[in-house]
Scaffold this active site. Structure first.
Site, PDB file in Angstrom:
ATOM      1  N   GLN A   1      46.340 -44.321  59.173  1.00 43.25           N
ATOM      2  CA  GLN A   1      46.954 -44.642  60.474  1.00 43.25           C
ATOM      3  C   GLN A   1      47.307 -43.376  61.249  1.00 43.25           C
ATOM      4  O   GLN A   1      47.084 -43.283  62.462  1.00 43.25           O
ATOM      5  CB  GLN A   1      48.221 -45.484  60.264  1.00 43.25           C
ATOM      6  CG  GLN A   1      47.929 -46.911  59.822  1.00 43.25           C
ATOM      7  CD  GLN A   1      49.173 -47.768  59.809  1.00 43.25           C
ATOM      8  OE1 GLN A   1      50.292 -47.277  59.962  1.00 43.25           O
ATOM      9  NE2 GLN A   1      49.000 -49.058  59.600  1.00 43.25           N
TER      10      GLN A   1
ATOM     11  N   GLU B   1      42.772 -19.582  87.824  1.00 39.70           N
ATOM     12  CA  GLU B   1      42.739 -20.549  88.935  1.00 39.70           C
ATOM     13  C   GLU B   1      44.082 -21.240  89.125  1.00 39.70           C
ATOM     14  O   GLU B   1      44.143 -22.413  89.453  1.00 39.70           O
ATOM     15  CB  GLU B   1      41.645 -21.605  88.692  1.00 39.70           C
ATOM     16  CG  GLU B   1      40.246 -21.065  88.825  1.00 39.70           C
ATOM     17  CD  GLU B   1      39.852 -20.806  90.261  1.00 39.70           C
ATOM     18  OE1 GLU B   1      40.677 -21.062  91.157  1.00 39.70           O
ATOM     19  OE2 GLU B   1      38.738 -20.321  90.473  1.00 39.70           O
TER      20      GLU B   1
END
Ligand code: TGC
Ligand code: FAD
Length: 386
Positions: free
Chosen positions: A282, A366
């Site tokens: 899980q 950027e």
């Protein structure tokens, strides 16, 4: 069964032309980028041999529709960036700089003579460009630049230093932003111009297949024709180039994240621990689901951004949201994929660590995450907190 790399079937929204762009770039990446990119990362070299092929698939100046360019729409350009960065961020970076940061300003702000001289050769990959905005005293605040251009008769004389410049060591032409008495203006400086030198910044732990360097201007004299005449006196012109490149990055990092998820899905299904596949736990499935959630939300952001761009209504704050979100999502995917590979994840045969290291640059250049958060904050409040 659904495509685990595209759970919301965003690719089903593509037109026939966009699908063709995706497929031809994907083929180029599979056949020409992936076989050698690991070696270039290790040897810290730019794969120059790919430039002609990039030109052939229309990757250079892809969104321009004249001067021999491919005339792709925004979604097509996004898909191009996504597939290239699935190979390596350095290849998308090369294309971003050539296209969005060099060809775009020459097209948008250059004279007809400048366009005719440079754009066709740049589209063919015969001339490589670089974009000089950042300076050593602080890239986040380009408005405080120290590089100066002063008029001298009919010429301009430029002095200063630019740093962290992608392609600087290999570029034939630099698009350089300098402060003048009339404000910031753009200049075209050719390699070989007296007083203009470049250096390489290495070794780096990130973007090792990209050439990064500095630009030095010591009384560099260029004729008036080398100034971009349409570059308005201010930061608006260079910032408009950043908007184009940032848009491509929002798509590109999705490709890097998809490569990591593909790798880790394969690995966790086939690795057996405690008598069951790793993917049968899980805790592992929750981590894989997290990766898919991050990729899916990024895909939906970029797809909508592309539609807005194609309609001509995309705003810089929207680009900031996607640049921030998608870079953060991709780096989290890459880091977690690396961890799920265990010790094997540090080996060069696996791609996740290379992408994780590259994304350290992509999340910074950027506009850093903080810069984009503050740009959104300003849009929300109307208050400039920079
Ligand atoms: P500010 O007052 O906000 O703006 C000045 C004028 O520009 C307009 N504007 C924009 N236009 C287009 N696109 C944008 N993103 C724009 N942002 C602002 C604005 O409307 C204004 O126009 P006007 O008509 O009023 O004059 O300027 P500011 O000095 O306050 O700066 C704002 C700030 C901090 C957001 C800006 O300086 C910034 O973005 N800083 C980050 C610098 C950055 O991103 N540098 C990147 C360098 S290139 C690079 O990293 C290449 S990596 C290459 C690769 O992909 O490999
Ligand atoms: P700084 O601006 O010094 O920022 C340092 C830290 O301070 C960051 O965490 C930042 O988020 C934070 N910070 C800044 N301002 C604030 C504030 N107001 N409030 C809170 N925190 C703040 N530039 C080009 O011009 N051309 C290129 O081709 C290019 N290519 C690059 C390639 C690579 C591999 C890299 C790493 C960079 C490249 N850059 C390029 C430069 C890049 O754009 C800058 O690194 C970036 O803008 C950040 O500037 P800086 O590195 O000077 O960091």
């Amino acid at each position: 069964m659904s495509n685990p790399l595209d759970l919301y079937a965003t690719d089903a929204l593509l037109s026939e032309e966009e699908t063709q762009i995706r497929d031809s770039v994907a083929r180029f990446v599979d056949e020409q980028v992936l076989p050698g990119i690991g070696r270039h990362f290790e040897t810290h070299t730019f794969p120059r041999e790919l430039v002609a092929g990039l030109a052939e698939i229309g990757a250079l100046g892809a969104t321009l529709s004249d001067h021999g360019c491919a005339g792709m729409n925004a979604i097509g350009y996004g898909l191009l960036c996504r597939e290239l960065e699935r190979g390596d961020s350095a290849i998308r970076s090369f294309v971003s700089v050539q296209s969005s940061l060099c060809m775009f300003p020459i097209h948008a702000y250059g004279s007809a003579e400048q366009q005719a001289r440079w754009l066709p050769a740049m589209a063919r990959g015969e001339v490589i460009g670089c974009f000089g905005l950042t300076e050593p005293q602080g890239g986040s605040d380009p408005g405080s630049m120290c590089t100066r251009a002063r008029r001298a008769g009919g010429d301009w004389v430029i002095n200063g230093v630019k740093t962290w410049i992608t392609n600087a060591p290999i570029a034939d032409l630099a698009v350089v932003w300098a402060s003048t008495e009339e404000g910031v203006r753009g200049f075209l400086i050719e390699r070989g111009t007296r007083g203009f030198e470049t250096s390489e910044l290495k070794p780096k732990f990130s973007l090792r297949a990209s050439a990064t360097g500095q630009l030095f201007f010591d009384d560099v004299r260029v004729p008036a024709e080398n100034m971009l005449p349409g570059s308005v006196a201010g930061l608006k012109a260079p910032l408009s180039c950043l908007t184009q490149a940032r848009y491509g990055i929002t798509w590109g990092v999705i490709g890097a994240a998809q490569a990591c998820l593909a790798e880790v899905l394969d690995y966790t299904r086939t690795r057996t621990l405690f008598n069951r596949p790793l993917a049968a736990n899980q805790a592992v499935q929750i981590r894989l689901a997290e990766m898919a959630r991050r990729i899916t939300t990024s895909q939906l952001l970029s797809m909508q951004l592309g539609r807005l761009k194609d309609q001509g209504s995309m705003r810089p704050a929207q680009v900031s949201m996607a640049k921030w979100h998608n870079c953060r999502a991709a780096i989290e995917v890459a880091r977690d994929a690396r961890d799920l590979l265990g010790g094997a994840g540090i080996m060069a045969e696996h791609v996740s660590i290379r992408h994780a290291l590259n994304l350290e640059s992509v999340i910074t250049y950027e506009g850093t995450e903080t810069i984009h958060q503050l740009a959104i904050g300003r849009e929300l409040t109307g208050i400039n907190a920079f």
